[in-house]
Design a protein around this motif. Structure first.
Motif, PDB file in Angstrom:
ATOM      1  N   ALA A 127       0.841  -1.209   0.000  1.00 20.90           N
ATOM      2  CA  ALA A 127       0.000   0.000   0.000  1.00 20.90           C
ATOM      3  C   ALA A 127       0.869   1.249   0.000  1.00 20.90           C
ATOM      4  O   ALA A 127       0.585   2.222  -0.715  1.00 20.90           O
ATOM      5  CB  ALA A 127      -0.931  -0.011   1.205  1.00 20.90           C
TER       6      ALA A 127
ATOM      7  N   GLN B 115       1.995   2.091  -3.234  1.00 23.83           N
ATOM      8  CA  GLN B 115       0.842   2.321  -4.124  1.00 23.83           C
ATOM      9  C   GLN B 115       0.696   1.200  -5.161  1.00 23.83           C
ATOM     10  O   GLN B 115       0.412   1.437  -6.330  1.00 23.83           O
ATOM     11  CB  GLN B 115       0.959   3.699  -4.799  1.00 23.83           C
ATOM     12  N   GLN B 116       0.904  -0.034  -4.663  1.00 31.96           N
ATOM     13  CA  GLN B 116       0.689  -1.213  -5.505  1.00 31.96           C
ATOM     14  C   GLN B 116      -0.580  -1.917  -5.028  1.00 31.96           C
ATOM     15  O   GLN B 116      -0.666  -2.320  -3.872  1.00 31.96           O
ATOM     16  CB  GLN B 116       1.893  -2.145  -5.426  1.00 31.96           C
ATOM     17  N   GLU B 117      -1.537  -2.097  -5.923  1.00 31.75           N
ATOM     18  CA  GLU B 117      -2.858  -2.581  -5.526  1.00 31.75           C
ATOM     19  C   GLU B 117      -2.901  -4.055  -5.145  1.00 31.75           C
ATOM     20  O   GLU B 117      -3.947  -4.555  -4.744  1.00 31.75           O
ATOM     21  CB  GLU B 117      -3.861  -2.301  -6.648  1.00 31.75           C
ATOM     22  N   GLN B 118      -1.756  -4.739  -5.251  1.00 30.07           N
ATOM     23  CA  GLN B 118      -1.746  -6.155  -4.854  1.00 30.07           C
ATOM     24  C   GLN B 118      -2.088  -6.328  -3.372  1.00 30.07           C
ATOM     25  O   GLN B 118      -2.439  -7.423  -2.935  1.00 30.07           O
ATOM     26  CB  GLN B 118      -0.372  -6.783  -5.120  1.00 30.07           C
TER      27      GLN B 118
ATOM     28  N   LYS C 260      -4.624  -5.496  -1.931  1.00 29.32           N
ATOM     29  CA  LYS C 260      -6.041  -5.854  -1.798  1.00 29.32           C
ATOM     30  C   LYS C 260      -6.243  -7.363  -1.865  1.00 29.32           C
ATOM     31  O   LYS C 260      -7.068  -7.920  -1.126  1.00 29.32           O
ATOM     32  CB  LYS C 260      -6.858  -5.159  -2.881  1.00 29.32           C
TER      33      LYS C 260
ATOM     34  N   ASP D 262      -6.067   1.456   2.726  1.00 32.37           N
ATOM     35  CA  ASP D 262      -6.493   2.354   1.652  1.00 32.37           C
ATOM     36  C   ASP D 262      -5.932   3.754   1.869  1.00 32.37           C
ATOM     37  O   ASP D 262      -5.503   4.435   0.916  1.00 32.37           O
ATOM     38  CB  ASP D 262      -8.024   2.416   1.586  1.00 32.37           C
TER      39      ASP D 262
ATOM     40  N   PHE E 117      -2.359   3.798   0.978  1.00 26.42           N
ATOM     41  CA  PHE E 117      -2.243   3.763  -0.489  1.00 26.42           C
ATOM     42  C   PHE E 117      -2.439   5.161  -1.072  1.00 26.42           C
ATOM     43  O   PHE E 117      -1.722   5.569  -1.998  1.00 26.42           O
ATOM     44  CB  PHE E 117      -3.287   2.800  -1.049  1.00 26.42           C
TER      45      PHE E 117
END
Length: 813
Positions: A54, A57-60, A62, A104, A107
């Motif tokens: 996060a 800023q890598q959405e993995q 989630k 979040d 992120f």
């Protein structure tokens, strides 16, 4: 009051949590039971990954959050009846929604602070402890859940907060004084700062939580429940022979935990040690096992209690003549490390004050170098000291025991064992209390070192020999047969466990780190890989096993050429192959020197006389100060067999063929009949006597007709023996006319050596030599009037194999 802590694997699944609840249900409670719980195994690592992803800023992150959610929801479904699941799932989902919102936010800003990471990591323990409290209630046990952040107070040093014990003790005692529940479940690892912000106590901090609570309440016992049956004498993943330690002192446990024993988190011991509260390490999955009891000193079986190690160590050395006699260098060095927040694991300093060395974790070595070089920039510029020397790829092995101080020679025993197995020690540290002896070694030697040390200090009744065999023909096959027959005897009577780790012939090679079963070794070898000598050597070296022995049963010059490589790696060499010891003198001497330098054995008793103790007897004479004057010998069992059976009416060709068929000659009998084999043997004996001789220095009085050896193959050689039958018959006739017998004799005297066929009379010791026997006469300063005689069977696969067998045992005795 009693405090129980359950680790991550103990609560890592539905079945594990049910086992924990069963242990608690069966527990004989004395007052309130405090239950401290870790996160489900692997959860904290995933939470850290979520925060890091996060922050980048890598959405993995989630998908990882979804994995964490699925695991906990599935655990609820497995633990509780369906009628209870709705509200419980809702509670877990609510917690996980908070976690998701936190990630979040990280992120969005693209930054993960230590404060935020502590908050993220707290969810693992919060969820697991709450689920267990609810499960205990469902089982009818009076249970309460309490947030540890309301009990344990710390500073705001996020990631590894320091405990405020005064405040904590007050909060813990106040809570439990008014608590009526039979069991109180607490999340481990987490605490809170004065500003009520979530902090953590360091990885492994759940142990610490339990110790803090136990000390505050002056508990009768602190139990650490994990997935092993107590502390072991060494890491069983690296040392299969490791055994549980039933009792250990606080100080010993602290030393072992600091030096890598992962069963207990190092800070755990101090709070309960101050109150003399026993710590009992137990196995959740084998609850009846005794485990390890940590308390004040008790009686010790061994002087050493345990062996441990730390990987990924770097050594930092500050040295220079400008340090000698100048106070303050050490202070400045450690101040520089303090500023960089580098933890020092080991310290050693030369008495000359010329250098000081510290061990740190490899992750800290670069910032340590920058900080130290900056501190001493002027002295480095003036060349009074050198820039900091950094060495990495190291490890520390530590031997721990309160009782070492009562036994002499502990250090010698330790370093002697390491030296014998070619393990180089880079630095040493030993406290004046003699509780700990630490050695810095290459990280590649850790497994070997731990096994070597464990064998020396704990396996007093057994020693392991790891054997790598090249050559599985007549001699090799007999050797394996003898080893199989004697395995039980060796273990029972000599305490030796001989394991065949590798077998190789000209076609195949087979490795098994657990040992090849000798009842079906032929099948195992056939199922192996294609033989490649270079790969074979590399595999032996990479396995890096203690008490390793390479055995050469071949007659190959190529195989003999790799002895030096094995010896340089501390691997002993045992061989019946005469090529190496009869090669150029410089090569022979190099092999002997390498064996001494790297503390390996280079044994070749079977080079002369097969299983007879010829070389050992000679070595004993030389070592005891005797001087060799003359060596006379019949050294070829095959030639003795030939000439003992070559009597009137016999065909010399057929006698030689019979000797080959019986296995008394080399596959190519020309080696024997040419005298070359005997030349090699007398050369070896002369060299072992101290002579500097080459093969070309030996006179060979050949009895073969000219040109008979200059044929292309063995069948052609046999044809030559038939063609020259009269020549051999005449030799026999000439001896018989004098009442003598033919013997092929080797002689060394006054630095000169020769071999050749002689006829000897009835008064000579060689006259009655029968069959395939060998005989050696040593005339020395002490044995001048009557020579020392060694006599017996000198050829054959059985006796040669027995000689190799004896040399293998000799490598560790």
């Amino acid at each position: 009051m009693q405090v129980l802590k359950f680790g991550g694997t103990s609560v890592g699944s539905t079945q594990a949590i049910e086992q924990v609840c069963q242990i608690v249900a069966n527990y004989k409670r004395k007052g309130t039971l405090a239950l401290v719980v870790s996160a489900m195994s692997g959860t904290t690592d995933k939470l850290i990954q979520c925060g890091q992803l996060a922050g980048l800023q890598q959405e993995q992150y989630k998908s990882l959050l979804q994995e964490i959610e699925d695991r906990h929801l599935d655990t609820i479904r497995g633990l509780f009846p369906i009628t209870m699941q709705s509200s419980l799932l809702s509670q877990v989902k609510k917690q996980l929604n908070q976690l998701e919102s936190l990630c979040d936010g990280i992120f969005q800003v693209g930054e993960l602070s230590a404060r935020s990471l502590d908050k993220i990591m707290s969810f693992g323990e919060l969820l697991s402890s709450w689920m267990i409290a609810e499960k205990l209630k469902q089982l009818g046990i009076s249970a309460a859940w309490k947030d540890s952040r309301e009990l344990i107070a710390t500073d705001a040093q996020f990631g590894h907060a320091l405990v405020d014990f005064d405040t904590t003790d007050h909060q813990v005692t106040s809570y439990f004084q008014h608590q009526n529940a039979a069991v109180v479940v607490l999340p481990g690892f987490i605490a809170a700062s004065a500003g009520k912000e979530t902090t953590t106590l360091g990885r492994g901090g759940s142990d610490y939580t339990a110790a803090i609570v136990a000390a505050a309440m002056d508990a009768s016992v602190l139990e650490i429940w994990t997935d092993v049956s107590g502390m072991m004498t060494a890491d069983p993943r690296l040392v299969p022979q490791a055994i549980p330690i039933p009792r250990i002192s606080y100080e010993e446990a602290m030393e072992l935990s600091h030096f890598g024993a992962k069963v207990i988190y190092p800070p755990t011991i101090q709070p309960v040690m101050n109150r003399r509260i026993p710590i009992w390490i137990k196995n959740t999955f084998a609850a009846d096992d005794y485990g390890t009891l940590i308390q004040d000193n008790g009686e010790k079986t061994f002087p050493v209690t345990g062996i441990s190690g730390i990987q990924k160590i770097a050594l930092l050395t500050l040295e220079g003549s400008g340090m000698v006699g100048i106070p303050g260098f050490s202070k400045r060095l450690f101040d520089a490390l303090l500023r960089e927040k580098v933890n020092v694991i080991l310290i050693t300093q030369s008495s000359s004050e010329h250098s000081i060395t510290v061990g740190v974790h490899e992750d800290d070595m670069l910032k340590a170098k920058v900080g130290i070089d900056s501190e001493f920039v002027q002295e480095i510029h003036d060349k009074r000291i050198e820039p900091l020397i950094v060495e990495k790829d190291l490890a520390i092995v530590a031997v721990v025991g309160d009782n070492m101080k009562n036994h002499h020679g502990m250090s010698g025993k330790l370093f002697g064992a390491l030296g014998r197995n070619a393990i180089n020690v880079r630095a040493i540290a030993q406290g004046s209390t003699e509780k700990n002896i630490s050695a810095v070694i290459s990280k590649n030697d850790v497994r070997k070192a731990l096994n070597v040390i464990h064998e020396v200090f704990f396996e007093t009744e057994t020693r392991q020999i790891n054997v790598f065999v090249a050559g599985t023909g007549n001699v090799g096959g007999k050797l394996l047969e003898q080893l199989q027959l004697q395995q039980a005897y060796l273990l029972k009577e000599l305490g030796l466990q001989v394991r065949i780790i590798a077998l190789a012939n000209s076609r195949k090679m087979r490795f098994s780190e657990s040992g090849i079963q000798l009842d079906n070794w032929k099948e195992e070898l056939e199922a192996g890989h294609e033989m490649d000598l270079e790969q074979f050597m590399q595999r032996v070296q990479s396995m890096n096993l203690r008490n390793s022995v390479f055995v050469d049963n071949t007659a190959s010059e190529t195989v003999a050429g790799v002895y030096s490589t094995f010896l340089q790696h501390g691997i002993s060499v045992v061989t019946c192959n005469k090529i190496a010891c009869s090669s150029e003198y410089n090569n022979y001497k190099k092999l002997k020197d390498l064996a001494r330098k790297f503390n390996a054995s280079f044994l070749f008793e079977t080079n002369v006389g097969a299983g007879l103790p010829v070389i050992n007897t000679l070595n004993d004479l030389i070592r005891s100060g005797d001087k060799v004057q003359t060596i006379e010998a019949v050294l070829s069992g095959s030639l003795n067999f030939v000439f003992n059976h070559f009597v009137n009416g016999a065909s010399f060709r057929e006698v030689v063929k019979a000797a080959q068929d019986e296995g008394y000659t080399e596959p190519d009998p020309r080696i024997d009949l040419s005298g070359k084999d005997v030349m090699r043997k007398i050369l070896i004996l002369a060299r072992e006597s101290g002579a500097v001789l080459e093969m070309d220095d030996i006179t060979n009085h050949s009895f073969l007709p000219a040109g008979s050896l200059d044929v292309k193959d063995v069948p052609a050689f046999y044809e030559q023996l038939s063609v020259h039958a009269d020549h051999f018959n005449n030799l026999l006739k000439a001896a018989a006319e004098k009442g003598e017998r033919l013997k092929f004799v080797a002689r060394y005297h006054n630095g000169e050596a020769s071999v050749g066929l002689q006829s000897v009379g009835p008064q000579h010791p060689f006259y009655q030599l029968e069959g395939k026997d060998n005989i050696v006469l040593f005339t020395t300063s002490r044995y001048s009037a009557q020579p020392l005689i060694v006599k017996g069977a000198g050829a054959g696969a059985d006796v040669t194999a027995s000689g190799i067998f004896a040399d293998i045992i000799r490598t560790v005795r």
